[in-house]
Design an enzyme around this catalytic site. Structure first.
Site, PDB file in Angstrom:
ATOM      1  N   GLY A  14       3.853   5.979  -1.562  1.00  0.00           N
ATOM      2  CA  GLY A  14       4.103   6.850  -0.397  1.00  0.00           C
ATOM      3  C   GLY A  14       5.592   7.132  -0.255  1.00  0.00           C
ATOM      4  N   ARG A  80       0.179   8.920  -6.279  1.00  0.00           N
ATOM      5  CA  ARG A  80      -0.366   7.549  -6.248  1.00  0.00           C
ATOM      6  C   ARG A  80      -1.229   7.368  -7.482  1.00  0.00           C
ATOM      7  NH1 ARG A  80       0.482   4.689  -1.659  1.00  0.00           N
ATOM      8  NH2 ARG A  80       0.847   5.808   0.274  1.00  0.00           N
ATOM      9  N   THR A 135       9.113   0.592   0.387  1.00  0.00           N
ATOM     10  CA  THR A 135       7.869   0.823   1.118  1.00  0.00           C
ATOM     11  C   THR A 135       8.142   0.690   2.601  1.00  0.00           C
ATOM     12  OG1 THR A 135       5.638   0.072   1.682  1.00  0.00           O
ATOM     13  CG2 THR A 135       7.064  -1.595   0.719  1.00  0.00           C
ATOM     14  N   ASP A 137       6.018  -0.119   4.584  1.00  0.00           N
ATOM     15  CA  ASP A 137       5.163  -1.207   5.077  1.00  0.00           C
ATOM     16  C   ASP A 137       5.918  -2.534   5.199  1.00  0.00           C
ATOM     17  OD1 ASP A 137       3.225   0.721   4.887  1.00  0.00           O
ATOM     18  OD2 ASP A 137       2.250  -0.123   3.124  1.00  0.00           O
ATOM     19  N   HIS A 310       1.783  10.268   9.234  1.00  0.00           N
ATOM     20  CA  HIS A 310       2.957  10.501   8.375  1.00  0.00           C
ATOM     21  C   HIS A 310       4.245  10.737   9.153  1.00  0.00           C
ATOM     22  CE1 HIS A 310      -0.540  11.173   5.816  1.00  0.00           C
ATOM     23  NE2 HIS A 310       0.227  10.676   4.864  1.00  0.00           N
TER      24      HIS A 310
HETATM   25  O1  F6P Z   1       2.106   2.468   1.771  1.00  0.00           O
HETATM   26  C1  F6P Z   1       2.745   3.314   2.641  1.00  0.00           C
HETATM   27  C2  F6P Z   1       1.774   4.009   3.550  1.00  0.00           C
HETATM   28  O2  F6P Z   1       2.523   4.788   4.449  1.00  0.00           O
HETATM   29  C3  F6P Z   1       0.780   3.086   4.264  1.00  0.00           C
HETATM   30  O3  F6P Z   1       1.353   2.476   5.378  1.00  0.00           O
HETATM   31  C4  F6P Z   1      -0.358   4.039   4.569  1.00  0.00           C
HETATM   32  O4  F6P Z   1      -1.588   3.377   4.655  1.00  0.00           O
HETATM   33  C5  F6P Z   1      -0.361   4.901   3.362  1.00  0.00           C
HETATM   34  O5  F6P Z   1       0.942   4.890   2.831  1.00  0.00           O
HETATM   35  C6  F6P Z   1      -0.774   6.338   3.607  1.00  0.00           C
HETATM   36  O6  F6P Z   1      -0.650   7.000   2.392  1.00  0.00           O
HETATM   37  P1  F6P Z   1      -1.000   8.502   2.079  1.00  0.00           P
HETATM   38  O7  F6P Z   1       0.191   9.329   2.445  1.00  0.00           O
HETATM   39  O8  F6P Z   1      -1.246   8.511   0.608  1.00  0.00           O
HETATM   40  O9  F6P Z   1      -2.196   8.832   2.906  1.00  0.00           O
END
Ligand code: F6P
Length: 404
Positions: A14, A80, A135, A137, A310
């Site tokens: 992400g 991803r 990250t 997270d 986001h």
């Molecule tokens: O890993 C980072 C993150 O922002 C997580 O917190 C969240 O679950 C995920 O990515 C969302 O990802 P995407 O943008 O692929 O939906």
């Protein structure tokens, strides 16, 4: 010292704050050392398809100056994709052909745990790579670029939502990203003085949340001269109920890494509170006493959920992340020159560049629950019976790993 003339830069997983600073740190440090940097676009998908590109973008001084380090997201793009999962038995050969075609000697790759596992995989296939932790997270063992920006943004949005919550006397539930760890909900929630913070590390007892909400919210409205009050809950998307079940919407599907997309925790919290508000006879009395009661149309306070999604990882990067990104990006170039591969930059402190094997850094770090009691003792609800903060006082003797 390894002979490296050209580095490929990849950002993966992400996007988030600080990544453009990583890119600038890598390319400017490399440039100063007479090494070229090129962008491998769109994460590992781009690496797999590199061989088919006609040209790559060189991050020369002019091109780099067009990248704004204080903006989140990544000039290199993201996907991803895990290389090992690509349904092509010749994928590693194909990647090597692409690297050969563009004379790329080594890679600097910024990403989280999944990205890090691919750094290890590529290294094992003979491709030198250094990992820069990234990250929002904050669930790696080291600090990761993007975490501070996300925490700040969660705090700002949460604080902002208080004005509308207060105007309508609503209970506001704010769902935030963070996957299976509660770092961003915890730190972002504390940063905005949220009343209640629900994180995956603590299974939630909704009777406790309800009781805390009722006392705090009713007290606020009743004490207010204009009968105004709100109650703010920040909930991590990976929250679990008392039986330890995660409460996400199954229909959201999985991402390309194969992880379940987590969303729905906020809605679940709202429903749990609404159910209890409707059943509680004291609520009707409270509504009448405070002049809010309107029979048939407004008999209980409203609970609203807001999914920040986001928004927490876009927009601006914090100054902290720009600092860390620049340092870690530059340091990654030196690690490559020192022949490191499958290694992660964990910090730069003065002249010391600290690294750790990527395999260690990507082990999931959870919120240290023993610290939660400290915040419970000052009034924040974490969805469990508050515990007494058990502390020990001792002089710190280790080397302090500072982030700045
Ligand atoms: O890993 C980072 C993150 O922002 C997580 O917190 C969240 O679950 C995920 O990515 C969302 O990802 P995407 O943008 O692929 O939906």
């Amino acid at each position: 010292m390894a002979s490296i003339k050209r580095i490929g830069i990849i950002t993966s997983g992400g996007d988030c704050g600080g990544l453009n600073a990583v890119i600038k740190g890598v390319s400017r440090e490399a440039y100063a050392l007479g090494i070229e940097t090129v962008v491998i676009p769109n994460g590992y998908a781009g690496l797999y398809n590199l061989v088919d590109l006609d040209e790559v973008v060189f991050l020369n001084a002019e091109r780099v100056s067009r990248i704004e380090a204080s903006l989140a997201g990544s000039e290199a793009g993201h996907s991803r994709v895990k290389i090992s999962k690509i349904a092509d038995p010749k994928k590693y050969e194909r990647i090597k052909e692409g690297l050969k075609k563009f004379k790329i000697d080594a890679l600097i790759i910024s990403g989280g745990d999944d990205t890090g596992s691919v750094v290890i995989d590529l290294s094992q296939h003979g491709i030198p790579c250094v990992h820069v932790p990234k990250t929002m997270d904050l669930d790696l063992q080291s600090y990761s670029v993007g975490g501070d920006s996300a925490v700040n943004r969660i705090s700002i949005f949460t604080r902002d939502l208080k004005t509308t919550g207060l105007s309508h006397n609503r209970i506001v539930v704010i769902e935030v990203f963070g996957r299976y760890s509660g770092h961003t909900a915890f730190r972002g929630g504390v940063g905005a003085e949220a009343d209640c913070i629900l994180i995956p590390e603590i299974p939630v007892d909704f009777d406790i949340v309800y009781k805390h909400m009722k006392t705090t919210y009713i007290g606020r409205v009743e004490r207010s001269d204009v009968k105004a009050g709100t109650y703010i809950i920040v909930v991590a998307e990976g929250m679990k109920n008392a039986s330890g079940e995660m409460l996400y919407d199954e229909s959201a599907g999985v991402d390309a890494f194969g992880h379940k997309k987590l969303t729905g925790a906020g809605k679940y919290v709202r429903q749990q509170l609404e159910k209890r508000l409707k059943k509680d006879p004291a609520i009707k009395e409270f509504m009448k006493k405070t002049g809010m009661y309107a029979p048939g149309v407004y008999e209980t306070p409203e609970v609203r959920e807001v999914v920040l999604g986001h928004l927490v990882r876009c927009g601006d990067s914090s100054a902290f992340d720009v600092n860390f990104g620049y340092k870690a990006g530059s340091a990654a170039v030196f690690l490559l020159l020192e022949g490191q591969t499958a290694s992660t930059v964990v910090n730069v402190d003065g002249r010391k560049i600290y690294y750790q094997p990527t395999v260690e850094v990507i082990k999931r770090r959870e919120v240290n629950v023993s610290e939660i009691a400290l915040f419970e003792s000052i009034g924040t609800c974490f969805g469990r019976k508050p515990e007494k903060y058990q502390y020990k006082v001792e002089e710190y003797k280790g080397a302090v790993l500072r982030h700045l």
